[in-house]
Design a protein around this motif. Structure first.
Motif, short mmCIF file in Angstrom:
data_model
loop_
_atom_site.label_atom_id
_atom_site.label_comp_id
_atom_site.label_asym_id
_atom_site.label_seq_id
_atom_site.Cartn_x
_atom_site.Cartn_y
_atom_site.Cartn_z
N ASP A 72 0.83 -1.20 0.00
CA ASP A 72 0.00 0.00 0.00
C ASP A 72 0.87 1.25 0.00
O ASP A 72 1.88 1.31 0.71
CB ASP A 72 -0.90 0.02 1.24
CG ASP A 72 -2.09 -0.91 1.08
OD1 ASP A 72 -2.13 -1.65 0.07
OD2 ASP A 72 -2.95 -0.92 1.97
N PRO A 73 0.50 2.26 -0.79
CA PRO A 73 1.26 3.52 -0.76
C PRO A 73 1.17 4.18 0.61
O PRO A 73 0.13 4.08 1.28
CB PRO A 73 0.60 4.38 -1.85
CG PRO A 73 -0.76 3.79 -2.05
CD PRO A 73 -0.63 2.34 -1.74
N CYS A 74 2.23 4.83 1.01
CA CYS A 74 2.29 5.45 2.33
C CYS A 74 3.00 6.80 2.22
O CYS A 74 4.16 6.84 1.80
CB CYS A 74 3.04 4.54 3.31
SG CYS A 74 3.43 5.32 4.89
N PRO A 75 2.34 7.88 2.57
CA PRO A 75 2.98 9.21 2.48
C PRO A 75 4.24 9.32 3.33
O PRO A 75 5.19 10.01 2.95
CB PRO A 75 1.88 10.16 2.97
CG PRO A 75 0.60 9.42 2.82
CD PRO A 75 0.93 7.98 3.01
N VAL A 76 4.26 8.66 4.49
CA VAL A 76 5.43 8.72 5.37
C VAL A 76 6.62 8.03 4.71
O VAL A 76 7.74 8.56 4.67
CB VAL A 76 5.12 8.10 6.74
CG1 VAL A 76 6.38 8.08 7.61
CG2 VAL A 76 4.02 8.87 7.43
N CYS A 77 6.38 6.83 4.17
CA CYS A 77 7.46 6.11 3.47
C CYS A 77 7.96 6.92 2.28
O CYS A 77 9.18 7.03 2.06
CB CYS A 77 6.96 4.75 2.98
SG CYS A 77 6.58 3.58 4.30
N GLU A 78 7.03 7.47 1.51
CA GLU A 78 7.42 8.25 0.34
C GLU A 78 8.29 9.43 0.76
O GLU A 78 9.34 9.70 0.14
CB GLU A 78 6.17 8.75 -0.37
CG GLU A 78 6.47 9.55 -1.63
CD GLU A 78 5.19 10.07 -2.27
OE1 GLU A 78 5.18 11.23 -2.71
OE2 GLU A 78 4.19 9.31 -2.32
N ARG A 79 7.89 10.13 1.81
CA ARG A 79 8.66 11.29 2.27
C ARG A 79 10.06 10.88 2.74
O ARG A 79 11.05 11.55 2.43
CB ARG A 79 7.89 11.98 3.39
CG ARG A 79 8.56 13.24 3.91
CD ARG A 79 7.61 14.03 4.79
NE ARG A 79 7.21 13.28 5.97
CZ ARG A 79 5.98 12.83 6.19
NH1 ARG A 79 5.03 13.00 5.30
NH2 ARG A 79 5.69 12.17 7.31
N GLU A 80 10.14 9.78 3.47
CA GLU A 80 11.45 9.35 3.99
C GLU A 80 12.35 8.83 2.87
O GLU A 80 13.56 9.07 2.89
CB GLU A 80 11.25 8.30 5.08
CG GLU A 80 10.61 8.87 6.33
CD GLU A 80 10.54 7.88 7.46
OE1 GLU A 80 10.57 6.65 7.19
OE2 GLU A 80 10.44 8.32 8.62
N LEU A 81 11.77 8.14 1.90
CA LEU A 81 12.57 7.66 0.78
C LEU A 81 13.06 8.83 -0.07
O LEU A 81 14.20 8.83 -0.56
CB LEU A 81 11.76 6.68 -0.07
CG LEU A 81 11.47 5.33 0.60
CD1 LEU A 81 10.44 4.55 -0.20
CD2 LEU A 81 12.75 4.51 0.75
N PHE A 82 12.22 9.84 -0.26
CA PHE A 82 12.64 11.04 -0.97
C PHE A 82 13.82 11.70 -0.25
O PHE A 82 14.80 12.11 -0.87
CB PHE A 82 11.48 12.04 -1.06
CG PHE A 82 10.92 12.19 -2.44
CD1 PHE A 82 11.72 12.50 -3.53
CD2 PHE A 82 9.56 12.01 -2.66
CE1 PHE A 82 11.19 12.63 -4.81
CE2 PHE A 82 9.02 12.13 -3.93
CZ PHE A 82 9.84 12.45 -5.00
N ARG A 125 12.29 1.33 -4.38
CA ARG A 125 11.13 1.44 -3.49
C ARG A 125 10.38 2.75 -3.72
O ARG A 125 9.15 2.79 -3.69
CB ARG A 125 11.59 1.33 -2.04
CG ARG A 125 12.11 -0.06 -1.68
CD ARG A 125 12.88 -0.05 -0.38
NE ARG A 125 12.07 0.40 0.75
CZ ARG A 125 12.58 0.74 1.93
NH1 ARG A 125 13.89 0.70 2.12
NH2 ARG A 125 11.78 1.13 2.91
N LEU A 126 11.14 3.83 -3.93
CA LEU A 126 10.51 5.13 -4.13
C LEU A 126 9.70 5.13 -5.42
O LEU A 126 8.59 5.69 -5.47
CB LEU A 126 11.57 6.22 -4.15
CG LEU A 126 11.07 7.65 -4.37
CD1 LEU A 126 10.03 8.04 -3.33
CD2 LEU A 126 12.25 8.63 -4.35
N ALA A 127 10.23 4.53 -6.48
CA ALA A 127 9.50 4.48 -7.75
C ALA A 127 8.16 3.76 -7.57
O ALA A 127 7.13 4.20 -8.10
CB ALA A 127 10.34 3.79 -8.83
N LEU A 128 8.17 2.67 -6.82
CA LEU A 128 6.93 1.93 -6.59
C LEU A 128 5.96 2.71 -5.71
O LEU A 128 4.74 2.67 -5.93
CB LEU A 128 7.25 0.57 -5.95
CG LEU A 128 8.06 -0.40 -6.83
CD1 LEU A 128 8.42 -1.65 -6.05
CD2 LEU A 128 7.29 -0.75 -8.09
#
Length: 219
Positions: A72-82, A125-128
């Motif tokens: 599942d997409p997660c804004p927190v994961c996306e922000r940390e990976l960025f 991971r970020l691309a996904l």
């Protein structure tokens, strides 16, 4: 550590040079920043910021403690990976060297390889994450960065092909497959894996479904 920094000295002379250097450093730094005992020398991480440590922390933390299903997409994961991806700016300690210290060069090379592999994982991971959040262009740009890191990494070609196809850019997906074939033939003298070719056939036959995007909630 003594022989790493003073490889041209004998054992006792190198240890003496290390003791003198640490004594001078502790005086110059007012007793801060270094933790020194009989067995080890370390930086006091309560007083210093290390981009390498923060890079590892962000990449390890993303996706581990948020309680959401793995896909599942997660804004927190996306922000940390960025944030992790932004910290990576090239090979570890690029431009720094110790004269005549093969041990240091080997250690530095090992660290560089480890950080480069971790950076590649962060980009994958970020691309996904971006794709799952409906951010097609950003996902493709990230996948292109991943491929630029290692043009011979076949799964990176497949990821980019899939992202192109699923966003309706089938001709670009086909071109990406052809680039994959060309680089593998030129550099390694091999053909793509069967799974890569099956993906290509599915793209050619328009059997890769377009991604369904989450609807924007009404205000």
């Amino acid at each position: 550590l003594a022989t790493l920094l003073w490889p041209e000295y004998g054992r006792d002379s190198a240890r003496g040079a290390l003791r003198r250097t640490l004594s001078n450093l502790r005086k110059a730094l007012g007793g801060r920043f270094l933790v020194v005992n009989r067995d080890a020398v370390a930086l006091d991480d309560s007083h210093v910021y290390l981009d390498s440590a923060e890079f590892r922390r962000l990449s390890d933390h993303a996706g581990q403690e948020h309680g959401h299903p793995p896909n599942d997409p997660c804004p927190v994961c996306e922000r940390e990976l960025f944030a992790a991806a932004a910290l990576y700016r090239g090979d570890f300690m690029r431009g720094f060297a110790l004269r005549d210290s093969m041990d240091f060069e080997e250690w530095q090379l090992y660290q560089s390889d480890a950080f480069r592999r971790l950076y590649a994982t962060v980009l994958d991971r970020l691309a996904l994450e971006l794709d799952g959040s409906g951010k097609e262009d950003a996902a493709i740009e990230t996948a292109e960065q991943r491929l630029a890191l290692d043009p011979l990494h076949e799964p990176a070609h497949c990821l980019l092909m899939d992202l192109y196809a699923a966003s309706g850019r089938r001709s670009e997906a086909v071109r990406q497959y052809r680039r994959c074939v060309a680089v593998l033939e030129r550099e390694l003298g091999v053909a793509p894996l069967a799974a890569t070719t099956r993906l290509y056939q599915a793209i050619k036959e328009d059997r890769v479904p377009l991604r369904s995007r989450p609807e924007t909630p009404a205000r």
